[in-house]
Design an enzyme around this catalytic site. Structure first.
Site, PDB file in Angstrom:
ATOM      1  N   GLY A 264      32.213  31.805  57.250  1.00  0.00           N
ATOM      2  CA  GLY A 264      31.600  30.988  56.220  1.00  0.00           C
ATOM      3  C   GLY A 264      31.442  31.682  54.888  1.00  0.00           C
ATOM      4  N   SER A 265      30.326  31.402  54.232  1.00  0.00           N
ATOM      5  CA  SER A 265      30.145  31.711  52.825  1.00  0.00           C
ATOM      6  C   SER A 265      30.019  33.201  52.538  1.00  0.00           C
ATOM      7  CB  SER A 265      28.898  30.996  52.304  1.00  0.00           C
ATOM      8  OG  SER A 265      28.609  31.380  50.992  1.00  0.00           O
TER       9      SER A 265
END
Length: 569
Positions: free
Chosen positions: A67-68
């Site tokens: 993810g981020s």
């Protein structure tokens, strides 16, 4: 002798320190941003198997993160509050949380032990209830694992690199180069590479750590040395005072943006820097952060940048150097998963692409994949933007290839590439997972990542003289450069007349009340990224649809009934 000592296995210390605690095993990677509450340490990603568990004070095991890029900032926030895991243990290469641990230790003096283990030792530790890290030894039950420290001594540095390490450009540049060298060593490379530009991601006031870090570095005299853009921030920089934003929050968010501008970054305030007029070109070596931007740059533009964690992006922009690993190398860009996609037999709409990206990330959570079977389809740039953003929510890989559509899709796969498939039942499952929200729609959220000029045009065409329902908000977050072009075309006036609100500088990853209407419960979006993170960020489940579905929901106040037509098999 213990089991591990008998087999000769050992682990590597990437960030040192002492730790003891219960073992928490995450069978799949976790994005700390949008997946872990920075105020409590609780896992809030409703799609993750460990949803509801707390990472605080635990020996946290996961194969790698996903993810981020902003996960490093969440980890630093937890560390500064005393809520971080006792230690992090990975079995595969990991950069985002590792960087957060190094910043916590090296810049703020808060050690957060971070260990890399080989498969056998990792599997043995995963069966333990408690573990202790002390000195160069990790113990748990009857398991004892020898640990060796990661060293940057063999790194081949230029004279300029060495001068920065010696402090000749000041303390901020010295700290930046020290951490860059440790990251290079952790990633197994002895080289640094020159980058031509940067993109800063850690400028959202999602928590206090981002502001504390940025102002500390600015006060130490940090300055970027290559052209550097800035990601979306947490407020409409010029208009927040008239938008009922709490003064304390607005001022702190502005201070965070100002800190990076003081350090020489360009105030672009967009999470889609590839939409700017001077976007990177094929083969450009850049140093970007922000997961969707990185994936789009590699996948669609053919530029080269790993998914650099927040804070490392600043260090790279300051020095113009980055560890020469991952997708900076030809080998790192080769597909290691081949995903055979069977698209529906009839025409699809633009909802197909974020669903595909989300599924592709699940099928290849830690390797660059090649998607086949899509050669007869014709994705637009906006479709590819949506796919890349959704892919980044479920995969830690910084790029993917799509046969027939992306510039490096003919790279030969690795000999041991895994094979996976995606077919109609998978699309149905993904649609159901990302459509948990209410059918009555109070808010339609467009612009995660920031809307393009073509998307703004398309919304105006779909409205075709109609207005949004009085009880339904349609809000588009958009980069200030694209907003300027939309205004020049007369699109802003047309959209405003239809009840559409366009807001620059911030995006849905950073929207808070009252920009997010407090009374809104039913939420709809065309973004697979926002549909995935919406509950963790806003407390509301989302509905995911095509851009046309979203406009109809804004006009009629309801989401479409059931599966899209192309999925009704």
């Amino acid at each position: 002798m213990t089991r591990t000592e008998e087999t000769g296995g050992h682990g590597r210390i990437i960030a040192g320190g002492e730790a003891a605690g219960e073992v928490l095993v995450c069978a799949e990677g976790l994005s700390f941003w949008g997946g872990v509450d920075p105020e409590t340490g609780t896992i809030i990603d409703v799609h993750h198997p460990n949803h509801g568990a707390s990472v605080s004070g635990r020996i946290l095991l996961m194969p790698t993160s996903r993810g981020s890029c902003s996960g490093s900032g969440v980890l630093l926030e937890l560390s500064l509050k005393g809520l971080a895991p006792a230690a992090l243990v990975f079995r595969e290469r990991e950069e985002i949380l590792t960087l957060g641990a190094l910043v916590s230790d090296r810049i703020f003096g808060r050690p957060l032990p971070t260990i890399s283990l080989p498969d056998q030792a990792y599997d043995q530790l995963a069966r333990a209830e408690r573990a202790v890290i002390s000195g160069r030894r990790l113990t748990a039950d009857d398991l004892a694992i020898a640990l060796v420290e990661t060293s940057a001594a063999d790194l081949r540095l230029s004279e300029t690199d060495q001068a920065l390490l010696n402090g000749e450009a000041g303390p901020a540049a010295r700290q930046a180069m020290e951490i860059l060298c440790l990251m290079a060593a952790a990633e197994g490379t002895a080289e640094l590479v020159d980058v031509t530009r940067g993109h800063i991601d850690g400028c959202i006031l999602a928590h206090s750590a981002n502001l504390i870090f940025a102002e500390k570095m600015a006060d130490l005299g940090a300055r970027v040395s290559v052209p550097t853009t800035i990601n979306a921030i947490s407020v409409d920089r010029e208009n927040w005072r008239s938008q009922n934003i709490p003064a304390d929050f607005g001022l702190r968010a502005s201070r965070l943006a100002d800190a990076y501008v003081r350090m020489g970054a360009r105030p672009t305030f967009t999470c889609a820097p590839y939409l700017l007029d001077d976007a990177p070109r094929s083969g450009d070596v850049i140093g970007w952060s922000e997961s969707n931007a990185v994936i789009f740059a590699n996948t669609v533009l053919g530029a080269r940048t790993p998914k650099h964690p927040d804070y490392l992006d600043l260090f790279i922009a300051m020095t113009g150097r980055a560890p020469a690993s991952g997708v900076y190398t030809d080998d790192g860009r080769r597909p290691r998963t081949i995903i055979a996609v069977t698209p529906p037999p009839g025409p699809v709409d633009d909802l197909f692409w974020p669903l595909l990206g989300w599924l592709a990330g699940r099928a290849s959570p830690d390797h660059v994949p090649l998607l086949t079977g899509l050669e007869a389809l014709h994705p637009s740039r906006d479709d590819l933007k949506a796919l890349c953003a959704a892919f980044g929510t479920t995969s830690g890989a910084p790029m993917l290839h799509i046969a027939g559509h992306t510039p490096e899709a003919d790279l030969p796969p690795a000999p041991d590439a895994r094979r996976r498939s995606i077919a109609a039942p998978d699309f149905v499952e993904a649609w159901q997972e990302l459509n948990r929200g209410a059918e009555r729609i109070d808010l339609v959220a467009i612009g995660s990542p920031h809307a393009s000029l073509s998307e703004a045009r398309r919304i105006a065409e779909l409205l075709d003289g109609r207005r949004c329902a009085p009880s339904t908000h349609l809000i588009v977050t958009i980069g200030r450069d694209v907003l300027r072009q939309a205004r020049d075309e007369g699109l802003v006036d047309r959209l405003n007349a239809a009840g559409v609100r366009l807001i620059p500088d911030l995006c849905w990853c950073s929207v808070i009340e009252p920009i997010f209407p407090p009374e809104a419960q039913g939420l709809m979006t065309n973004s697979g990224k926002y549909a995935h993170y919406a509950h963790g960020l806003s407390g509301r489940h989302a509905r995911l649809g095509s851009l046309a579905d979203c406009v109809e929901a804004a006009v009629g106040g309801r989401a479409p009934d059931g599966l899209p037509g192309w999925l009704r098999i």
